[in-house]
Design an enzyme around this catalytic site. Structure first.
Site, short mmCIF file in Angstrom:
data_model
loop_
_atom_site.label_atom_id
_atom_site.label_comp_id
_atom_site.label_asym_id
_atom_site.label_seq_id
_atom_site.Cartn_x
_atom_site.Cartn_y
_atom_site.Cartn_z
N PRO A 17 49.98 -43.90 -22.46
CA PRO A 17 51.29 -44.53 -22.66
C PRO A 17 51.23 -45.96 -23.18
CG PRO A 17 50.79 -44.31 -20.32
CD PRO A 17 49.76 -43.53 -21.07
N ASN A 18 52.16 -46.21 -24.09
CA ASN A 18 52.42 -47.53 -24.67
C ASN A 18 51.38 -47.99 -25.69
OD1 ASN A 18 54.90 -48.07 -23.21
ND2 ASN A 18 53.61 -48.28 -21.40
N ARG A 59 53.90 -55.14 -30.44
CA ARG A 59 54.54 -55.91 -29.37
C ARG A 59 53.44 -56.66 -28.60
NH1 ARG A 59 58.16 -53.20 -31.26
NH2 ARG A 59 59.75 -51.92 -30.27
N TYR A 74 47.47 -58.01 -26.17
CA TYR A 74 46.62 -56.91 -26.66
C TYR A 74 46.13 -57.08 -28.10
CZ TYR A 74 47.80 -54.43 -22.40
OH TYR A 74 47.92 -54.07 -21.09
N ASN A 94 41.39 -43.40 -23.29
CA ASN A 94 42.10 -44.59 -22.81
C ASN A 94 43.42 -44.09 -22.26
OD1 ASN A 94 43.41 -46.94 -22.23
ND2 ASN A 94 43.05 -47.92 -24.21
N ALA A 137 48.09 -46.99 -18.50
CA ALA A 137 48.45 -47.20 -17.10
C ALA A 137 48.22 -45.96 -16.23
CB ALA A 137 49.91 -47.66 -17.00
N HIS A 187 45.34 -45.74 -13.60
CA HIS A 187 45.44 -46.29 -12.24
C HIS A 187 46.27 -45.43 -11.30
CE1 HIS A 187 43.94 -49.51 -14.70
NE2 HIS A 187 45.11 -49.63 -15.32
N ASP A 216 41.83 -34.58 -12.49
CA ASP A 216 41.56 -33.15 -12.29
C ASP A 216 41.35 -32.43 -13.62
OD1 ASP A 216 41.73 -33.42 -9.56
OD2 ASP A 216 43.75 -32.57 -9.38
N GLU A 258 35.46 -43.30 -20.37
CA GLU A 258 36.70 -44.05 -20.15
C GLU A 258 36.66 -45.33 -20.98
OE1 GLU A 258 37.37 -45.05 -16.04
OE2 GLU A 258 39.04 -46.39 -16.54
N HIS A 262 38.82 -48.92 -22.31
CA HIS A 262 39.95 -49.86 -22.25
C HIS A 262 39.72 -51.01 -23.21
CE1 HIS A 262 41.66 -47.81 -18.84
NE2 HIS A 262 40.45 -47.79 -18.32
N LEU A 263 40.80 -51.45 -23.80
CA LEU A 263 40.74 -52.63 -24.66
C LEU A 263 40.45 -53.88 -23.84
CD1 LEU A 263 44.00 -51.62 -26.47
CD2 LEU A 263 41.81 -51.86 -27.66
N SER A 264 41.17 -54.02 -22.73
CA SER A 264 41.04 -55.22 -21.90
C SER A 264 40.04 -54.97 -20.77
CB SER A 264 42.41 -55.58 -21.31
OG SER A 264 42.89 -54.53 -20.48
N ARG A 292 41.79 -58.35 -14.45
CA ARG A 292 43.25 -58.42 -14.49
C ARG A 292 43.82 -58.19 -13.07
NH1 ARG A 292 45.56 -55.09 -19.40
NH2 ARG A 292 47.38 -56.35 -18.83
N ARG A 303 45.02 -52.86 -11.40
CA ARG A 303 44.30 -52.27 -12.54
C ARG A 303 42.82 -52.05 -12.23
NH1 ARG A 303 48.10 -52.72 -16.83
NH2 ARG A 303 49.42 -54.55 -16.53
O1 CA2 Z 1 43.20 -52.31 -21.67
C1 CA2 Z 1 43.59 -51.15 -21.87
O2 CA2 Z 1 43.20 -50.48 -22.82
C2 CA2 Z 1 44.65 -50.55 -20.95
O3 CA2 Z 1 44.39 -49.15 -20.84
C3 CA2 Z 1 45.98 -50.80 -21.63
C4 CA2 Z 1 47.16 -50.32 -20.78
C5 CA2 Z 1 47.08 -50.89 -19.38
O4 CA2 Z 1 48.12 -50.37 -18.57
C6 CA2 Z 1 45.75 -50.61 -18.71
O5 CA2 Z 1 45.74 -51.21 -17.44
C7 CA2 Z 1 44.61 -51.14 -19.55
C8 CA2 Z 1 48.48 -50.76 -21.39
C9 CA2 Z 1 48.67 -50.38 -22.83
C10 CA2 Z 1 49.95 -51.03 -23.25
O6 CA2 Z 1 49.84 -51.44 -24.58
C11 CA2 Z 1 50.83 -52.25 -25.04
C12 CA2 Z 1 50.67 -52.70 -26.31
C13 CA2 Z 1 51.61 -53.53 -26.84
C14 CA2 Z 1 52.74 -53.89 -26.12
C15 CA2 Z 1 52.90 -53.42 -24.84
C16 CA2 Z 1 51.94 -52.57 -24.29
#
Ligand code: CA2
Length: 146
Positions: A10-11, A18, A23, A74, A77, A80, A87, A98, A100-102, A107, A111
């Site tokens: 998601p997102n 955004r 990010y 990836n 959210a 978590h 499963d 797995e 993740h960008l961040s 954080r 997370r």
């Molecule tokens: O660091 C990552 O790749 C995450 O999976 C990114 C997720 C976050 O919930 C994880 O804890 C770590 C969030 C992706 C949301 O991406 C956005 C990008 C632009 C604007 C808003 C959200």
């Protein structure tokens, strides 16, 4: 030819569009492009998919069995929160990395927990778009392509 599934939760479709201060300015389609180049260079077919819906991600993991040889996930959210994704990864018996960008461990506390980590080969986080390329390399090495 062996094949990889790169799965995004998601997102992540909003990347680069955004909150660039959190990010960065790279879009998900930029990431798809570099993943495609790396996968091809290593001799893989690749499918890249994003969904904001947990059930569609579960379906994509189920469908990977017999179609793909490894998964880079990836889960955003859902990482978590989602026992369903955990499963699903367990059930398909495919190697999963797995991604993740961040750096999720640097954080917020919520997370730090990952439901994916215990069923993954390993976790790569904190390197931005490079995290995806490191995950592809890890899968290639695991699958004997590197
Ligand atoms: O660091 C990552 O790749 C995450 O999976 C990114 C997720 C976050 O919930 C994880 O804890 C770590 C969030 C992706 C949301 O991406 C956005 C990008 C632009 C604007 C808003 C959200």
């Amino acid at each position: 030819m062996p094949s990889l599934l790169i799965l995004n939760g998601p997102n992540l479709n909003l990347l680069g569009l955004r909150q660039p201060e959190v990010y960065g300015s790279v879009t998900l389609s930029d990431i798809e492009e570099v993943c495609q180049a790396r996968a091809s260079a290593l001799g893989f077919d690749m499918t890249f998919f994003q969904s904001n819906h947990e059930g569609l991600l579960v379906d994509a993991i189920h469908d990977a069995r017999g179609t793909h040889d490894g998964i880079a996930l990836n889960a955003g959210a859902f990482t978590h929160t989602s026992i369903a994704l955990m499963d699903a990864i367990t059930s398909v018996e495919l190697p999963c990395v797995e991604v993740h960008l961040s750096n999720i461990h640097a954080r917020e506390e919520f997370r730090h927990r990952s439901y994916i980590a215990p069923v993954a080969l390993g976790q790569i986080c904190g390197f931005g778009a490079q995290s995806y390329l490191l995950a592809i390399d890890a899968l290639a090495s695991h699958l004997g392509q590197l």
